[in-house]
Design an enzyme around this catalytic site. Structure first.
Site, PDB file in Angstrom:
ATOM      1  N   ILE A   1       0.850  -1.194   0.000  1.00  0.00           N
ATOM      2  CA  ILE A   1       0.000   0.000   0.000  1.00  0.00           C
ATOM      3  C   ILE A   1       0.883   1.240   0.000  1.00  0.00           C
ATOM      4  CG2 ILE A   1      -0.314  -0.327   2.502  1.00  0.00           C
ATOM      5  CD1 ILE A   1      -2.971   1.169   2.230  1.00  0.00           C
ATOM      6  N   GLU A   2       0.859   1.956  -1.134  1.00  0.00           N
ATOM      7  CA  GLU A   2       1.749   3.098  -1.328  1.00  0.00           C
ATOM      8  C   GLU A   2       1.019   4.256  -2.009  1.00  0.00           C
ATOM      9  OE1 GLU A   2       5.769   2.295  -2.722  1.00  0.00           O
ATOM     10  OE2 GLU A   2       5.278   0.168  -2.892  1.00  0.00           O
ATOM     11  N   ASN A   3       1.681   5.411  -2.017  1.00  0.00           N
ATOM     12  CA  ASN A   3       1.315   6.564  -2.828  1.00  0.00           C
ATOM     13  C   ASN A   3       0.002   7.207  -2.345  1.00  0.00           C
ATOM     14  OD1 ASN A   3       1.609   8.460  -4.920  1.00  0.00           O
ATOM     15  ND2 ASN A   3       2.365   6.903  -6.311  1.00  0.00           N
TER      16      ASN A   3
END
Length: 559
Positions: free
Chosen positions: A378-380
């Site tokens: 889970i990024e950005n």
């Protein structure tokens, strides 16, 4: 859509029958008092309520009043019915109401009528009035959605009227013979002998270490969200419609098994990332034979045409290169952990409408490969920094755990040198608040912004920061927190020209073994080849090394 319409017709018929009954007897008036237990779910748990198939949960958003609300995770086979049985007085009129959100949300009283709304994009109040029978002393009120129509929400439920028969002061007998029928690293299944009561037992309260864990109507329950290698004490009490509570059952001591580093069946999460869509991907069996590595984190499952999972938004789940890779790894005695998300691309989190739909997308991948674990990278700004999507992912992982006993869920996210950032802290806090039961929280300790960073010291600092956060949120000791912690580094040069050397990674691996963390990974096997002075590359590490040297070091991780 036809079934809800038929249900609406039945509701109208029930209302007519109820009106006829009202003519036959003159009921007493209900006093304005809410007699429900936990009507606004402000306890943070489902105390007082029982939801079918583990579909109910308490959420922090959206809410109508206070800080909590009910979420009913409707599926294609379960309408997420959440019910409560209360003591009532005979021949008395009551009004049941609730604020709801979602599609096809129902509010009703078993045997006495219901109401519903086909669509409520914002909070809408439903209300139904009913009259108890001449000898009726209890009533079951309920909320539910409709099959396949997505998660519904409810808050500030009210049942206005006088409480049950004040003459009933006799408590049920204590439940007997409490035993554990199944024990796993994070859950315990219990059963007990039924209690008896002069007017009937309406439910059982299960206590974990003296705190209410769940309420059920039968004589079995499964308590989830436990910690591996931890001692717990369980008791059960019965209650009747008048609210009398029994004495406690026998006390049962249970110690959850370790599961092997917090994972099932000895699964060792030494699993570097392998990416078939980028960077001249090597043969997995070549890497396995040369390094001794057995597991790979296979990147990346993304969205195609809405909430449909595919590899890189383009390669099919079945009969493509990714399935060939999985087959080859398994034939060589290993396995894979598919990773969903990553930094870029069209991700499932923002494209699936709610937690139920997202869980369905995860389930397609789980079913396609009969998986033991999944990794959510889970990024950005579209996922990690979008709190609506954060909660959607956590809600989906909770559903996945409920529907796939034994599966392990991993969330992987960025970090500061001191530990989780504000977004990471919020993710951990929400995982606890929503009961997501995440097994491993993995940080990515790189891209700190300074090429001269000591990557061993920075990694240990970031990992200890995560450990301390897990202790604070979950109340764990050091050992338990470490057993839920993972590290996913970047071999060689990072995007910020930091250097994780062979010596750094060996020291990180040794630290991970000493503290018995749950997972060790790196980005990526595609780059696990030497190219000293070559700068940041997709196909090599940018430093001097032997081919697959980082994989060989990682294979020495024992958890």
């Amino acid at each position: 859509m036809h079934a809800p319409n038929r249900r609406a017709t039945a509701v109208g018929a029930a209302a007519l029958l109820l009106a006829g009954a009202a003519i036959a007897a003159v009921p007493s008036s209900a006093s304005a008092a809410n007699i429900l237990t936990n009507p606004g779910f402000e306890t943070g748990a489902l105390s007082g309520w029982s939801c079918s198939g583990g579909t109910g949960s308490v959420v922090s958003t959206p809410v109508h009043g206070g800080s909590k609300a009910l979420a009913g995770a409707v599926t294609a086979s379960d309408n997420a019915k959440c019910a409560q049985t209360v003591a009532v007085q005979p021949n008395t009129t009551y009004t049941l109401s609730s604020w709801v959100r979602g599609n096809y949300v129902y509010l009703g009283v078993t045997g006495a009528g219901s109401t519903w709304t086909p669509s409520a994009s914002d909070w809408k109040q439903l209300s139904v009035t009913f009259t108890t029978g001449a000898a009726q002393t209890s009533a079951e009120v309920y909320l539910n959605g409709w099959f396949g129509q997505g998660t519904y929400y409810a808050d500030d439920v009210s049942l206005d009227g006088p409480g049950g028969n004040p003459a009933d002061t006799q408590a049920p007998t204590a439940p007997t013979s409490l035993v554990a029928t199944a024990t796993a690293a994070t859950q315990v299944s219990l059963s007990w002998g039924a209690s008896s009561d002069n007017v009937g037992v309406t439910g059982y309260d299960v206590y974990r270490n003296g705190t209410l864990a769940t309420t059920v109507t039968g004589t079995t329950a499964t308590v989830t969200g436990l910690t591996a290698s931890t001692a717990y004490t369980f008791t059960v009490k019965a209650h009747d419609a008048a609210g009398n509570a029994s004495a406690a059952s026998n006390s049962l001591a249970v110690t959850t098994p370790s599961g092997g580093g917090g994972t099932p069946g000895g699964f060792k999460q030494a699993a570097p990332y392998l990416y078939n869509g980028w960077g001249n991907p090597p043969s997995p069996t070549t890497v396995m034979n040369a390094s001794g590595i057995k597991w790979f984190t296979l990147a990346f499952v993304l969205a195609q045409n809405g909430c449909n999972p595919t590899w890189d938004s383009q390669r099919p789940l079945l009969n493509g290169v990714d399935q060939q890779t999985i087959n080859a790894v398994r034939a060589a005695g290993g396995d894979v952990v598919p990773s969903f998300g990553g930094w870029s691309g069209n991700k499932l989190g923002p494209n699936c409408a709610d937690a139920t739909a997202l869980a369905g997308a995860y389930q397609k991948v789980i079913d396609a490969y009969q998986l033991k674990a999944i990794d959510i990278d889970i990024e950005n700004t579209d996922e990690f920094e979008n709190y609506t999507v954060q909660d959607r992912i956590l809600g989906a992982l909770k559903i996945v755990k409920q529907k796939n006993p034994g599966i392990r869920t991993i969330v992987t996210f960025g970090t500061a040198i001191s530990g989780p950032t504000a977004d990471g802290n919020r993710l951990i806090e929400q995982s606890k608040a929503l009961g997501a039961d995440i097994d491993v929280f993995t940080i990515m300790p790189f891209d700190f912004g300074n090429a001269s960073t000591d990557m061993y010291a920075a990694t240990v600092s970031a990992a200890n920061g995560l450990k301390n956060k897990l202790k604070s949120v979950y109340g764990w000791d050091d050992a338990t927190a470490y057993s839920h912690l993972g590290i996913s580094g970047m071999n060689g040069l990072s995007d910020n020209n930091e250097t994780t050397s062979i010596a750094n990674w060996t020291a990180i691996r040794d630290w991970a073994n000493t503290n018995h963390i749950a997972r060790l990974a790196f980005w990526s096997v595609n780059r696990d080849r030497g190219c000293a002075g070559g700068g940041l590359q997709e196909t090599c590490s940018g430093i001097a090394q032997s081919d697959w040297q980082f994989s060989t070091i990682t294979a020495g991780f024992t958890g």
